[in-house]
Motif scaffolding. Structure first.
Motif, PDB file in Angstrom:
ATOM      1  N   UNK A 210       0.649  -1.366   0.199  1.00  0.00           N
ATOM      2  CA  UNK A 210      -0.009  -0.041   0.017  1.00  0.00           C
ATOM      3  C   UNK A 210       0.648   1.161   0.013  1.00  0.00           C
ATOM      4  N   UNK A 211       0.432   2.326  -0.712  1.00  0.00           N
ATOM      5  CA  UNK A 211       1.271   3.680  -0.723  1.00  0.00           C
ATOM      6  C   UNK A 211      -0.037   4.660  -0.097  1.00  0.00           C
ATOM      7  N   UNK A 212       0.897   5.231   1.097  1.00  0.00           N
ATOM      8  CA  UNK A 212      -0.321   6.120   1.659  1.00  0.00           C
ATOM      9  C   UNK A 212      -0.704   7.289   0.723  1.00  0.00           C
ATOM     10  N   UNK A 213       0.037   7.747  -0.119  1.00  0.00           N
ATOM     11  CA  UNK A 213      -0.621   9.008  -0.739  1.00  0.00           C
ATOM     12  C   UNK A 213      -1.690   8.532  -1.584  1.00  0.00           C
ATOM     13  N   UNK A 214      -1.941   7.665  -2.227  1.00  0.00           N
ATOM     14  CA  UNK A 214      -2.986   7.260  -3.159  1.00  0.00           C
ATOM     15  C   UNK A 214      -2.560   7.013  -4.423  1.00  0.00           C
ATOM     16  N   UNK A 215      -1.085   7.323  -4.665  1.00  0.00           N
ATOM     17  CA  UNK A 215      -0.742   7.048  -6.321  1.00  0.00           C
ATOM     18  C   UNK A 215      -0.350   5.836  -6.202  1.00  0.00           C
ATOM     19  N   UNK A 216      -0.230   5.229  -7.455  1.00  0.00           N
ATOM     20  CA  UNK A 216       0.394   3.995  -7.787  1.00  0.00           C
ATOM     21  C   UNK A 216       1.934   3.962  -8.196  1.00  0.00           C
ATOM     22  N   UNK A 217       2.283   5.063  -8.521  1.00  0.00           N
ATOM     23  CA  UNK A 217       3.915   5.216  -9.096  1.00  0.00           C
ATOM     24  C   UNK A 217       4.658   4.769  -8.214  1.00  0.00           C
ATOM     25  N   UNK A 218       5.834   4.103  -8.744  1.00  0.00           N
ATOM     26  CA  UNK A 218       6.983   3.843  -7.714  1.00  0.00           C
ATOM     27  C   UNK A 218       8.207   4.144  -8.776  1.00  0.00           C
ATOM     28  N   UNK A 219       9.451   4.211  -8.147  1.00  0.00           N
ATOM     29  CA  UNK A 219      10.684   4.188  -8.840  1.00  0.00           C
ATOM     30  C   UNK A 219      11.960   3.417  -8.072  1.00  0.00           C
ATOM     31  N   UNK A 220      12.824   2.913  -8.745  1.00  0.00           N
ATOM     32  CA  UNK A 220      14.020   2.104  -8.228  1.00  0.00           C
ATOM     33  C   UNK A 220      15.009   3.141  -7.638  1.00  0.00           C
ATOM     34  N   UNK A 221      15.554   2.852  -6.292  1.00  0.00           N
ATOM     35  CA  UNK A 221      16.326   3.781  -5.807  1.00  0.00           C
ATOM     36  C   UNK A 221      17.802   3.378  -6.550  1.00  0.00           C
ATOM     37  N   UNK A 222      18.767   4.098  -6.305  1.00  0.00           N
ATOM     38  CA  UNK A 222      20.092   3.897  -7.115  1.00  0.00           C
ATOM     39  C   UNK A 222      20.719   2.768  -6.727  1.00  0.00           C
ATOM     40  N   UNK A 223      20.319   2.050  -5.672  1.00  0.00           N
ATOM     41  CA  UNK A 223      20.972   0.405  -5.533  1.00  0.00           C
ATOM     42  C   UNK A 223      20.488  -0.324  -6.488  1.00  0.00           C
ATOM     43  N   UNK A 224      19.336  -0.046  -7.504  1.00  0.00           N
ATOM     44  CA  UNK A 224      18.733  -1.031  -8.298  1.00  0.00           C
ATOM     45  C   UNK A 224      17.820  -1.924  -7.768  1.00  0.00           C
ATOM     46  N   UNK A 225      17.497  -2.256  -6.192  1.00  0.00           N
ATOM     47  CA  UNK A 225      16.553  -3.065  -5.637  1.00  0.00           C
ATOM     48  C   UNK A 225      15.564  -2.430  -5.085  1.00  0.00           C
ATOM     49  N   UNK A 226      15.688  -1.508  -4.393  1.00  0.00           N
ATOM     50  CA  UNK A 226      14.790  -0.924  -3.513  1.00  0.00           C
ATOM     51  C   UNK A 226      13.719  -0.044  -4.307  1.00  0.00           C
ATOM     52  N   UNK A 227      12.329  -0.045  -4.185  1.00  0.00           N
ATOM     53  CA  UNK A 227      11.351   0.268  -4.752  1.00  0.00           C
ATOM     54  C   UNK A 227      10.571   1.508  -3.963  1.00  0.00           C
ATOM     55  N   UNK A 228      10.655   2.478  -4.614  1.00  0.00           N
ATOM     56  CA  UNK A 228      10.359   3.754  -3.601  1.00  0.00           C
ATOM     57  C   UNK A 228       9.053   4.542  -4.023  1.00  0.00           C
ATOM     58  N   UNK A 229       8.209   4.983  -3.227  1.00  0.00           N
ATOM     59  CA  UNK A 229       6.921   5.743  -3.863  1.00  0.00           C
ATOM     60  C   UNK A 229       7.571   7.161  -4.517  1.00  0.00           C
ATOM     61  N   UNK A 230       6.769   7.284  -5.442  1.00  0.00           N
ATOM     62  CA  UNK A 230       6.886   8.550  -6.530  1.00  0.00           C
ATOM     63  C   UNK A 230       6.533   9.889  -5.556  1.00  0.00           C
TER      64      UNK A 230
END
Length: 255
Positions: A210-230
């Protein structure tokens, strides 16, 4: 190809699942202000070692990953949704932490995740985590013979959307057994009554994110693994390994 498990195999998966549950319980107990994510990873490693289990996470490298995963837990903090690599980051008061862990024991695999707060909890974080758990429960309750995968997806998605939360595009649960990731994919949103029929012996990992802000978008952090909320808002993750049986869903990673 989807493999249906025998009752004996499901019992063996339960043993692996209990190791996962023990590891998550130990990690949550150890998590406190000032404790590093690497220290939490070591807590989980010790549980796996003591149980004679190995980690399906350690060294795992799917096609998108720049390097093999270097830990036995995924530790995702605040705006990190999933796949966070444990680092020397020390937990701060009010952090929201999601821990994902797996175990391989006797040739079978278990996979589960929890989210919790450290120190003083924000009311919004408590609501987010409680909703993730309710979505997981709804998905599990739909995992019955005669339903379809879409019924699980619809149950999860309905809880998340009604509460106003976002759902990461394209991410959801999966089949599990001899390997951590098997067929079928288990979406976190979709129409009911669609998809593969659920049969006794199907074992799946159900995992709302679940993403608290209500949006569905995400992106990968510089480590290439961690997915973060946009949108920078916080995220929560809950997961259990569940067997579909003639007598109803059986949670193999119950804590």
């Amino acid at each position: 190809m989807v493999e249906l498990k025998t009752n004996r195999s499901i019992d063996a998966m339960y043993e692996a699942g209990q190791v996962v549950g023990q590891a998550l319980t130990a990690v949550r107990k150890a998590a406190d202000v000032g404790v590093s994510l690497l220290e939490l990873d070591e807590v989980a490693r010790e549980v796996l070692r003591d149980a004679g289990a190995t980690s399906p996470f350690l060294g795992y490298r799917p096609s998108f990953a720049p390097v093999p995963f270097p830990a036995v837990i995924c530790a995702s903090v605040n705006d990190a949704i999933v796949h966070g690599i444990p680092t020397g980051y020390r937990l701060r008061d009010g952090d929201l932490v999601s821990i994902d862990c797996g175990a391989e024991l006797g040739g079978w695999t278990g996979d589960s995740a929890i989210s919790f707060t450290v120190g003083s909890a924000r009311p919004a974080d408590i609501r987010l985590i409680e909703t993730a758990e309710r979505a997981l429960t709804a998905g599990i309750e739909a995992a019955v013979v005669g339903n379809r995968l879409g019924d699980i997806a619809h149950a999860i998605g309905s809880v998340c959307r009604t509460a106003g939360y976002g759902i990461p595009d394209g991410f959801g649960g999966h089949g599990i057994g001899r390997k951590m990731h098997e067929d079928p994919s288990v979406p976190n949103e979709g129409p009911p009554g669609r998809g593969m029929p659920l049969r006794a012996g199907l074992v799946i990992a159900i995992e709302p994110m679940l993403i608290a802000g209500g949006e569905d978008g995400y992106h990968a952090a510089p480590d290439g693994w961690t997915l973060c909320t946009n949108d920078g808002s916080r995220a929560a993750h809950a997961e259990h390994t569940v067997a579909v049986t003639e007598s109803g869903p059986r949670i193999l990673t119950a804590r």
